[in-house]
Structure formats: structure tokens, C-alpha cells
Write an enzyme that holds these catalytic residues in place. Structure first.
Site, PDB file in Angstrom:
ATOM      1  N   ARG A 164       0.407  -3.881   9.913  1.00 55.02           N
ATOM      2  CA  ARG A 164      -0.614  -2.881   9.601  1.00 55.02           C
ATOM      3  C   ARG A 164      -0.064  -1.458   9.640  1.00 55.02           C
ATOM      4  O   ARG A 164      -0.759  -0.501   9.287  1.00 55.02           O
ATOM      5  CB  ARG A 164      -1.778  -2.984  10.590  1.00 55.02           C
ATOM      6  CG  ARG A 164      -2.455  -4.319  10.614  1.00 55.02           C
ATOM      7  CD  ARG A 164      -3.537  -4.362  11.652  1.00 55.02           C
ATOM      8  NE  ARG A 164      -4.609  -3.441  11.327  1.00 55.02           N
ATOM      9  CZ  ARG A 164      -5.624  -3.720  10.515  1.00 55.02           C
ATOM     10  NH1 ARG A 164      -5.700  -4.903   9.960  1.00 55.02           N
ATOM     11  NH2 ARG A 164      -6.558  -2.828  10.279  1.00 55.02           N
ATOM     12  N   GLU A 206       8.191  -2.985  -4.098  1.00 59.74           N
ATOM     13  CA  GLU A 206       7.690  -2.717  -2.747  1.00 59.74           C
ATOM     14  C   GLU A 206       8.636  -3.181  -1.639  1.00 59.74           C
ATOM     15  O   GLU A 206       8.666  -2.582  -0.589  1.00 59.74           O
ATOM     16  CB  GLU A 206       6.255  -3.194  -2.527  1.00 59.74           C
ATOM     17  CG  GLU A 206       5.976  -4.641  -2.632  1.00 59.74           C
ATOM     18  CD  GLU A 206       4.487  -4.968  -2.459  1.00 59.74           C
ATOM     19  OE1 GLU A 206       3.693  -4.138  -2.004  1.00 59.74           O
ATOM     20  OE2 GLU A 206       4.112  -6.107  -2.784  1.00 59.74           O
ATOM     21  N   HIS A 261       6.173   0.222 -28.077  1.00 64.43           N
ATOM     22  CA  HIS A 261       5.403   1.467 -28.185  1.00 64.43           C
ATOM     23  C   HIS A 261       5.837   2.500 -27.147  1.00 64.43           C
ATOM     24  O   HIS A 261       5.114   3.465 -26.913  1.00 64.43           O
ATOM     25  CB  HIS A 261       3.910   1.171 -28.051  1.00 64.43           C
ATOM     26  CG  HIS A 261       3.392   0.299 -29.154  1.00 64.43           C
ATOM     27  ND1 HIS A 261       3.182   0.751 -30.423  1.00 64.43           N
ATOM     28  CD2 HIS A 261       3.100  -1.021 -29.182  1.00 64.43           C
ATOM     29  CE1 HIS A 261       2.749  -0.233 -31.190  1.00 64.43           C
ATOM     30  NE2 HIS A 261       2.703  -1.338 -30.454  1.00 64.43           N
ATOM     31  N   TRP A 297       0.329   3.750  11.297  1.00 67.82           N
ATOM     32  CA  TRP A 297       0.683   4.071   9.918  1.00 67.82           C
ATOM     33  C   TRP A 297       0.139   5.471   9.685  1.00 67.82           C
ATOM     34  O   TRP A 297      -1.080   5.675   9.643  1.00 67.82           O
ATOM     35  CB  TRP A 297       0.043   3.067   8.958  1.00 67.82           C
ATOM     36  CG  TRP A 297       0.458   3.236   7.530  1.00 67.82           C
ATOM     37  CD1 TRP A 297       1.564   2.729   6.931  1.00 67.82           C
ATOM     38  CD2 TRP A 297      -0.248   3.962   6.509  1.00 67.82           C
ATOM     39  NE1 TRP A 297       1.606   3.098   5.608  1.00 67.82           N
ATOM     40  CE2 TRP A 297       0.507   3.852   5.324  1.00 67.82           C
ATOM     41  CE3 TRP A 297      -1.429   4.692   6.475  1.00 67.82           C
ATOM     42  CZ2 TRP A 297       0.121   4.443   4.120  1.00 67.82           C
ATOM     43  CZ3 TRP A 297      -1.818   5.290   5.281  1.00 67.82           C
ATOM     44  CH2 TRP A 297      -1.050   5.158   4.129  1.00 67.82           C
ATOM     45  N   GLU A 326       2.916  -8.257 -11.364  1.00 64.60           N
ATOM     46  CA  GLU A 326       3.100  -8.677  -9.976  1.00 64.60           C
ATOM     47  C   GLU A 326       4.596  -8.810  -9.642  1.00 64.60           C
ATOM     48  O   GLU A 326       5.024  -8.411  -8.557  1.00 64.60           O
ATOM     49  CB  GLU A 326       2.356  -9.998  -9.728  1.00 64.60           C
ATOM     50  CG  GLU A 326       2.572 -10.634  -8.359  1.00 64.60           C
ATOM     51  CD  GLU A 326       2.109  -9.778  -7.184  1.00 64.60           C
ATOM     52  OE1 GLU A 326       1.527  -8.706  -7.398  1.00 64.60           O
ATOM     53  OE2 GLU A 326       2.361 -10.187  -6.037  1.00 64.60           O
ATOM     54  N   ASN A 332      -7.801   3.668  14.621  1.00 67.85           N
ATOM     55  CA  ASN A 332      -7.387   3.273  13.277  1.00 67.85           C
ATOM     56  C   ASN A 332      -8.452   3.822  12.328  1.00 67.85           C
ATOM     57  O   ASN A 332      -9.621   3.497  12.473  1.00 67.85           O
ATOM     58  CB  ASN A 332      -7.326   1.738  13.220  1.00 67.85           C
ATOM     59  CG  ASN A 332      -7.254   1.182  11.809  1.00 67.85           C
ATOM     60  OD1 ASN A 332      -7.660   0.058  11.585  1.00 67.85           O
ATOM     61  ND2 ASN A 332      -6.740   1.933  10.872  1.00 67.85           N
ATOM     62  N   GLY A 333      -8.025   4.685  11.389  1.00 70.17           N
ATOM     63  CA  GLY A 333      -8.995   5.245  10.442  1.00 70.17           C
ATOM     64  C   GLY A 333      -8.695   6.702  10.178  1.00 70.17           C
ATOM     65  O   GLY A 333      -7.618   7.201  10.513  1.00 70.17           O
ATOM     66  N   LYS A 358      -0.156  -3.584   5.443  1.00 70.25           N
ATOM     67  CA  LYS A 358      -0.737  -4.753   4.783  1.00 70.25           C
ATOM     68  C   LYS A 358      -2.220  -4.547   4.431  1.00 70.25           C
ATOM     69  O   LYS A 358      -2.630  -4.844   3.317  1.00 70.25           O
ATOM     70  CB  LYS A 358      -0.581  -6.000   5.650  1.00 70.25           C
ATOM     71  CG  LYS A 358      -1.053  -7.233   4.898  1.00 70.25           C
ATOM     72  CD  LYS A 358      -0.282  -8.445   5.254  1.00 70.25           C
ATOM     73  CE  LYS A 358      -0.650  -9.607   4.366  1.00 70.25           C
ATOM     74  NZ  LYS A 358       0.018  -9.560   3.074  1.00 70.25           N
ATOM     75  N   LYS A 384       6.376  -6.721  -6.681  1.00 67.54           N
ATOM     76  CA  LYS A 384       7.080  -7.371  -5.568  1.00 67.54           C
ATOM     77  C   LYS A 384       8.452  -6.733  -5.398  1.00 67.54           C
ATOM     78  O   LYS A 384       8.860  -6.411  -4.292  1.00 67.54           O
ATOM     79  CB  LYS A 384       7.274  -8.877  -5.799  1.00 67.54           C
ATOM     80  CG  LYS A 384       6.073  -9.755  -5.584  1.00 67.54           C
ATOM     81  CD  LYS A 384       5.664  -9.972  -4.150  1.00 67.54           C
ATOM     82  CE  LYS A 384       4.716  -8.970  -3.623  1.00 67.54           C
ATOM     83  NZ  LYS A 384       3.353  -8.912  -3.999  1.00 67.54           N
ATOM     84  N   CYS A 436      -2.679   0.877  10.814  1.00 70.28           N
ATOM     85  CA  CYS A 436      -2.700   0.984  12.266  1.00 70.28           C
ATOM     86  C   CYS A 436      -3.271  -0.299  12.868  1.00 70.28           C
ATOM     87  O   CYS A 436      -4.217  -0.868  12.348  1.00 70.28           O
ATOM     88  CB  CYS A 436      -3.521   2.147  12.790  1.00 70.28           C
ATOM     89  SG  CYS A 436      -2.954   3.748  12.242  1.00 70.28           S
TER      90      CYS A 436
HETATM   91  O1  M6R Z   1      -6.026  -7.332   1.331  1.00 74.58           O
HETATM   92  P1  M6R Z   1      -6.131  -6.983  -0.114  1.00 74.58           P
HETATM   93  O2  M6R Z   1      -5.914  -8.137  -1.035  1.00 74.58           O
HETATM   94  O3  M6R Z   1      -7.411  -6.258  -0.445  1.00 74.58           O
HETATM   95  O4  M6R Z   1      -4.951  -5.949  -0.375  1.00 74.58           O
HETATM   96  C1  M6R Z   1      -4.773  -5.335  -1.618  1.00 74.58           C
HETATM   97  C2  M6R Z   1      -3.453  -4.609  -1.696  1.00 74.58           C
HETATM   98  O5  M6R Z   1      -3.366  -3.619  -0.718  1.00 74.58           O
HETATM   99  C3  M6R Z   1      -2.244  -5.555  -1.563  1.00 74.58           C
HETATM  100  O6  M6R Z   1      -2.295  -6.577  -2.507  1.00 74.58           O
HETATM  101  C4  M6R Z   1      -0.945  -4.753  -1.728  1.00 74.58           C
HETATM  102  O7  M6R Z   1      -0.803  -4.318  -3.055  1.00 74.58           O
HETATM  103  C5  M6R Z   1       0.273  -5.549  -1.266  1.00 74.58           C
HETATM  104  N1  M6R Z   1       1.261  -4.609  -0.831  1.00 74.58           N
HETATM  105  C6  M6R Z   1       0.879  -6.386  -2.330  1.00 74.58           C
HETATM  106  O8  M6R Z   1       2.035  -7.030  -1.936  1.00 74.58           O
END
Ligand code: M6R
Length: 609
Positions: free
Chosen positions: A27, A489, A505, A74, A482, A100-101, A604, A486, A2
Site C-alpha cells: 500500500r 510499472e 497514424h 505512500w 496491459e 491513511n488519506g 496497490k 506491466k 498507506c
Molecule cells: O484495485 P483496483 O483494481 O481498483 O486498482 C486499479 C488500479 O490502481 C490497478 O489496476 C493499477 O493500475 C495496478 N498498478 C496495475 O498493475
């Protein structure tokens, strides 16, 4: 999660609220709304959908007025729909709140307020806020907010306006970020800095349970007991251009192409090029502290957790200090076995991830020294840690992190080399050698970026598959994780990252010609082992794309496709191998027509537990 905006001044509020919401959409983006106060009336316009949909609605007639609040949501409590969208109001539309929260005790508060005659219309936890403030209101909005937040359990950043006390915006926070922007005869409110940069660089960060009363001429901030506080005004050295797409189709692509700059930013001022030694003047970590560390714990979430995993390899290799890595969300609920000889490193791009903040506080209680690697000056983590190392990536807007990941890796290399220098675990010639390689990395990254057309072609061949396995070994295993994250997501294609040696395994059972494998196989000390793993994959008729070292002629006879990266030291390969994987995910997602910068269900900064 949010985004909040607020404005009070002499200009029309709506365009300012909307421009801020566009910058905060990373956000959350499942519904959006604004509220404007004028002539003792508050008008609310809100809808399910992205900020662009709200903008269309406002084009048909935006409410006029110089005081207002904005919100991009969100969803946590209550599905995304028009009613659950913020702002929310109390019974008589006299008190309006954006939030937000998560309010954890909202059920009991809601029941109590209903029994007192309040009428609720949404499924959200947020709606208790305006009703509570309404019921606590006597003759001052700030006092009503002060009384109300004492009854709230959970996390919140709120902006409040009221027809009963019309010349102000009241704001408060606990667990979720909130920033006040200072202008000339106008003031702003936002969840994050990018929303303010078009108007001001002068900001105040609200701390836990502080309450701000904002008028067009200034702000008064009190603590939860009512004591007036003198707060520092911080000048932010980011500019508006940094938050624009600058001709790129998406922020994510722009941010990948900024990686050379991020690497240079991290080297600058930290490496003395003539002596090839490290000078970390921006790190206030005492030398005695560095010398006495017996163990390092690195805590993070999401992609930052994967840089933490790479950090384990880097620190153990260069400094010999044992390193433990954990997800902040797991760590915080375990027995915490840390003490004074431990160093805790928290990695967080945003500096606002709720689980990492909670982990920080748990480590603080256990007596561990806390070093934060973060991108955002003034963020909660940067303020609460003992020392901070900034990852110097500039604002990252794309929800999927790219340049910040690279910035975090750079910090881990520089930090561990610095520890090696201070603790003398490597001699100066060894440090010199790695530094010489490190300073060549920006040119190597440029070479990789120039080969983007090759990745576009690869994306054409691979975008039709529904499952991918990413393999890597040693320090490239976190990069496999990673790469898979990527892809999933932003393109919603199922992808798993796995250590190449572990594949036999279990995951090998999945493989056939419909299940491609992406393997990171640089010419490092485990090269021959990974080649064996690739052969096991190829024996199952699987299509293999390799990320390999320039000049490796052997690999092309074994796999189906190769993307070459320049040759570097074994330990530095992750910073090169991650870039083609970011571009690969980007081009597949773009080809599939996905909303790359705003993937579904994601936000984010994950500022809720
Ligand atoms: O702001 P932060 O680095 O603490 O965020 C951590 C994760 O939320 C962030 O890396 C998330 O996994 C992203 N979607 C990755 O692309």
C-alpha cells in the site's frame, strides 16, 4: 495508499505491528513507523524507507508495551523523510495518530491550531489530526475523535492512542478502509485483511464515519452522532499461507503461477459441466433486471480499466448490449447520463480505489443498478454495490496486478455468457461451444506457464531496450495496453500500447531498430490485418516479438521472435495472450534488479483521489 496496523492485548505489540506492516507494504513503502504506549508514555520509532529499514532500527531496541500503532506510508503531502513519516503526535506526545488519506482542509485547520499555540513539525496534512484531537480532548479519547472528525474534510482512516486515556485504541474511517480483527483477549486494527490473517479470521469492517473504541476485550462502535451500533462479524476464508511467497522469488511470480487456479475457481460452481449451462447462484442480480438492461457502462482504473475494455468486446459480441467504458476518475466529473435501464459494472481488484468508489456513488445517485466485480469481500465497493461477483483470485500482494486481471476477465466471460443465456441472444449450441472452450483454458494456461524458460530467454534478449511498442487488434488491443503497463510499472522501461491498425497514424514515426514491437497476433478474424501491420513495422528495421497461435508457421518468417500460445476461440485469446506478457515484464524487471513487488511511486490500492 498507506497501511495502518494496530494492536491491543497482552503480547508485545511491536512484532505484531511489524508483521502486519510487512503484509501491507504493497500500500506504500516510502517510510514506516510504530508507536507503543506503556506506563503513560508513548515511544515512536520511524524512518524514511521500507519496513525492512524500520525493522533494522527496531533490532537495536524496540519499545516494549502491549498497545501500539504501525504505519507504512505512500507520500501525498510532504516528501518521504524521517519527520514526515507516521506516527505523528501532538504538542506533548500525549496523542499519537496514524493516518491513511488526505485532509483537504488541513491548511485552514493548521493555521487555526498554530494560532491557538500548537507547534507543528512536519509538512504533512496528517499532523493536524493529533493536534485537533488534543485540542478537543476533555476526558475521553473517543469523544475527542468524534468531535475532531466533524471538522475534517477529505478522506481518512486513523488509529489513535493517548497517554490521557491509555487502555484503548480509537479508530475511525471515511473514504479509506479500516478493519478490526477480533482475537481472544486481544484486538487488532489494519487497513486490509492480509495483515490480520496470522492472528484472526474474524473481522469487522468499519463504515464511513464510524468510530471504534477498541480495548483488549472487545470493541464498541458508534456512528458519528454517538449511537451504538451492532456490527456483523465476518469470517474471512483466506489463510495466512495465501499471503506468503511460498518459495517464489517474488509475489508477482507466485501470483502469475496461480492463474490456473484462479481460472478454475471462477469456473467452479458457476458452470454446470453436464448441461454446459451457467448457474450464477452467487450473483444476486434479478433475472428481470438482466432482461431489461438497455446499456452497460463499465468503470474502472488502471489494469481494471483494460479488463473493462476487453469486457466491451465480450459483452457486445455475446449479448448485443451496447457497452460504454470509462476511467472512473474521468467519469465522476462528467455529466452523468445514466438511468434505470442502465447497468453499471464497476471493476476493482481491491474494492477500495477512491475514484471507483466515487463513480459508484455518482451512479447510485443517477439511479443505475450497480454490479461490482471485486476480489475483496467486505471492501467498500462490495458493500455499496447492488450485486457483487467475486473474482476469486485470493489475496494479491504484488503491486502489479496479474492473477486478479485474469480473474476479472473470467468473470466478464462468465457474466456475458450468462446474460446471453438469460436474454437468449445466443442459442444453447453457441453457448455450449464457448463453454467447452472455456473449460479447456486452465490446461492451456498450464502449457504457457511450463514455457516460462522461453520467456526468460526472451527477457535476456530484450531487457536492454529503453522503449517498447505493444500492438494488438480487436479484443487483444486491451491486452497490448496491459502488456505495456506491466512492463513500465515494474521495470520503468517506457512502453506504449496501441491498436495495431492505428499505428500508422502516428507511433510509426518512433520506430527504428532501437524500438522493439511486441505484437499479439493470434489466428483470429483480424489475423491478416495484423500481419499487414507487422509488415509495416518490419519495413522500419524494427525488432518484433509476436505472441501467436501454436501451429502458425507463417509468422516465423515475418517476425524476429515468436512465443506460441494454444489455439482457442477468437474471443478467449486475451486470457492466454496476457500471460506471456506478464512473465515477459516480470523477467525483464527482475533481470534489471528492480523491486518487482514494490515498484517505485506506486501503491496497490489507490485510496486517494
Ligand atoms: O484495485 P483496483 O483494481 O481498483 O486498482 C486499479 C488500479 O490502481 C490497478 O489496476 C493499477 O493500475 C495496478 N498498478 C496495475 O498493475
Amino acid at each position: 495508499m498507506c497501511g495502518i496496523t494496530g494492536y491491543i492485548g497482552s503480547k508485545e505489540a511491536v512484532p505484531i505491528l511489524m508483521s502486519g506492516l510487512k503484509k501491507l507494504e504493497y500500500r506504500g513503502y516510502d517510510s514506516a513507523g510504530i508507536a507503543v504506549l506503556k506506563d503513560n508514555k508513548i515511544k515512536i520509532v520511524k524512518c524514511k524507507g521500507k519496513v525492512a529499514k524500520l525493522e533494522n532500527l527496531l533490532e537495536k531496541g524496540a519499545p516494549k508495551g502491549n498497545i501500539g500503532l504501525g504505519h507504512t506510508r505512500w507520500a501525498t503531502h510532504g516528501r518521504p523523510n524521517n519527520i514526515n513519516a507516521h506516527p505523528h503526535n501532538g504538542c506533548n506526545s500525549e496523542v499519537v495518530v496514524v493516518h491513511n488519506g488526505i485532509i483537504e482542509n488541513y491548511t485552514s485547520l493548521r493555521e487555526r491550531l498554530i494560532s491557538e499555540g500548537h507547534n507543528f513539525v512536519s509538512e504533512t496534512d496528517t499532523e493536524v489530526f493529533p493536534h485537533l484531537i488534543e485540542s478537543n480532548y476533555q476526558d475521553d479519547l473517543t469523544l475527542a475523535v468524534k468531535k475532531s472528525i466533524k471538522e475534517i474534510e477529505g478522506s481518512y482512516a486513523i488509529g489513535v492512542i493517548s497517554t490521557r486515556d491509555p487502555g484503548k485504541v480509537v479508530a475511525s474511517r471515511c473514504g479509506s478502509p479500516l478493519i478490526i480483527g477480533i482475537g481472544e483477549g486481544e484486538m487488532f486494527l489494519a487497513s486490509d485483511i492480509p495483515a490480520l490473517l496470522s492472528y484472526t479470521n474474524r473481522v469487522i469492517f468499519l463504515e464511513e464515519r464510524e468510530i471504534a473504541t477498541i480495548t483488549k476485550d472487545g470493541v464498541e462502535i458508534i456512528d458519528s452522532e454517538g449511537k451504538i451500533l451492532q456490527k456483523e462479524v465476518i469470517n474471512i476464508d483466506w489463510d495466512e499461507e495465501m499471503t506468503e511467497k511460498s518459495g517464489y522469488k517474488h509475489f508477482m511470480l507466485k501470483e502469475i503461477f496461480q492463474e490456473t487456479m484462479v481460472i478454475r475457481n471462477n469456473l467452479e460452481d458457476r458452470i454446470n459441466l453436464s448441461t454446459k449451462t451457467l448457474e450464477l447462484n452467487d450473483l444476486f442480480l434479478p433475472l428481470d433486471k438482466i432482461k431489461e438492461i438497455e446499456r452497460i457502462s463499465i468503470l474502472a482504473c488502471g489494469s481494471s480499466y483494460y479488463t473493462a475494455l476487453a469486457g466491451k468486446y465480450i459483452f457486445e459480441e455475446l449479448t448485443g448490449i451496447p457497452v460504454e467504458v470509462d476511467y472512473s476518475s474521468e467519469f465522476r466529473y462528467r455529466k452523468i447520463l445514466l438511468g434505470k435501464k442502465d447497468l453499471t459494472i464497476l471493476i476493482s481488484q481491491s474494492g477500495e480505489t477512491a475514484d471507483t468508489i466515487a463513480a459508484l456513488r455518482a451512479c447510485r445517485e443517477a439511479g443505475s443498478y450497480i454490479l461490482a466485480l471485486t476480489n475483496v469481500r467486505g471492501s467498500t465497493i462490495s458493500r455499496e454495490a447492488d450485486s457483487v461477483m467475486y473474482i476469486k483470485a485470493g489475496p494479491e500482494i504484488g503491486v502489479a496486478t496479474t492473477k486478479a486481471f485474469v480473474g476479472q476477465l473470467m468473470c466478464l466471460y462468465i457474466l456475458s455468457l450468462y446474460f446471453a443465456q438469460v436474454r437468449e441472444t445466443l442459442d444453447s449450441s453457441e453457448i455450449n461451444k464457448i463453454i467447452s472452450e472455456l473449460i479447456k483454458i486452465p490446461q492451456m494456461v498450464e502449457i504457457i506457464l511450463l514455457k516460462d524458460p522461453e520467456i526468460i530467454k526472451l527477457s535476456e534478449e530484450f531487457h536492454k531496450y529503453h522503449n517498447f511498442l505493444y500492438l494488438g487488434r480487436g479484443i487483444n488491443y486491451p491486452i497490448a495496453l496491459e502488456g505495456a503497463l506491466k512492463l513500465k510499472e515494474i521495470s520503468y522501461i517506457h512502453a506504449e500500447g496501441y491498436p495495431a491498425g492505428e499505428m500508422k497514424h502516428g507511433p510509426i514515426a518512433l520506430l527504428d531498430k532501437t524500438f522493439p514491437v511486441v505484437v499479439i497476433v493470434p489466428r483470429d478474424k483480424v489475423y491478416a490485418k495484423v500481419i499487414n501491420n507487422i509488415k509495416e513495422v518490419k519495413a522500419r528495421d524494427t525488432l518484433v516479438l509476436a505472441i501467436a497461435t501454436e501451429g502458425d508457421k507463417e509468422i516465423i518468417n515475418i517476425v524476429d521472435k515468436v512465443f506460441y500460445i494454444p489455439k482457442t476461440s477468437d474471443i478467449l485469446y486475451p486470457i492466454l495472450s496476457v500471460i506471456p506478457l506478464q512473465l515477459f515484464a516480470y523477467h525483464i524487471a527482475d533481470r534489471l534488479g528492480c523491486d518487482v513487488d514494490k515498484p517505485r511511486n506506486l501503491a496497490k490500492s489507490v485510496t486517494v483521489e
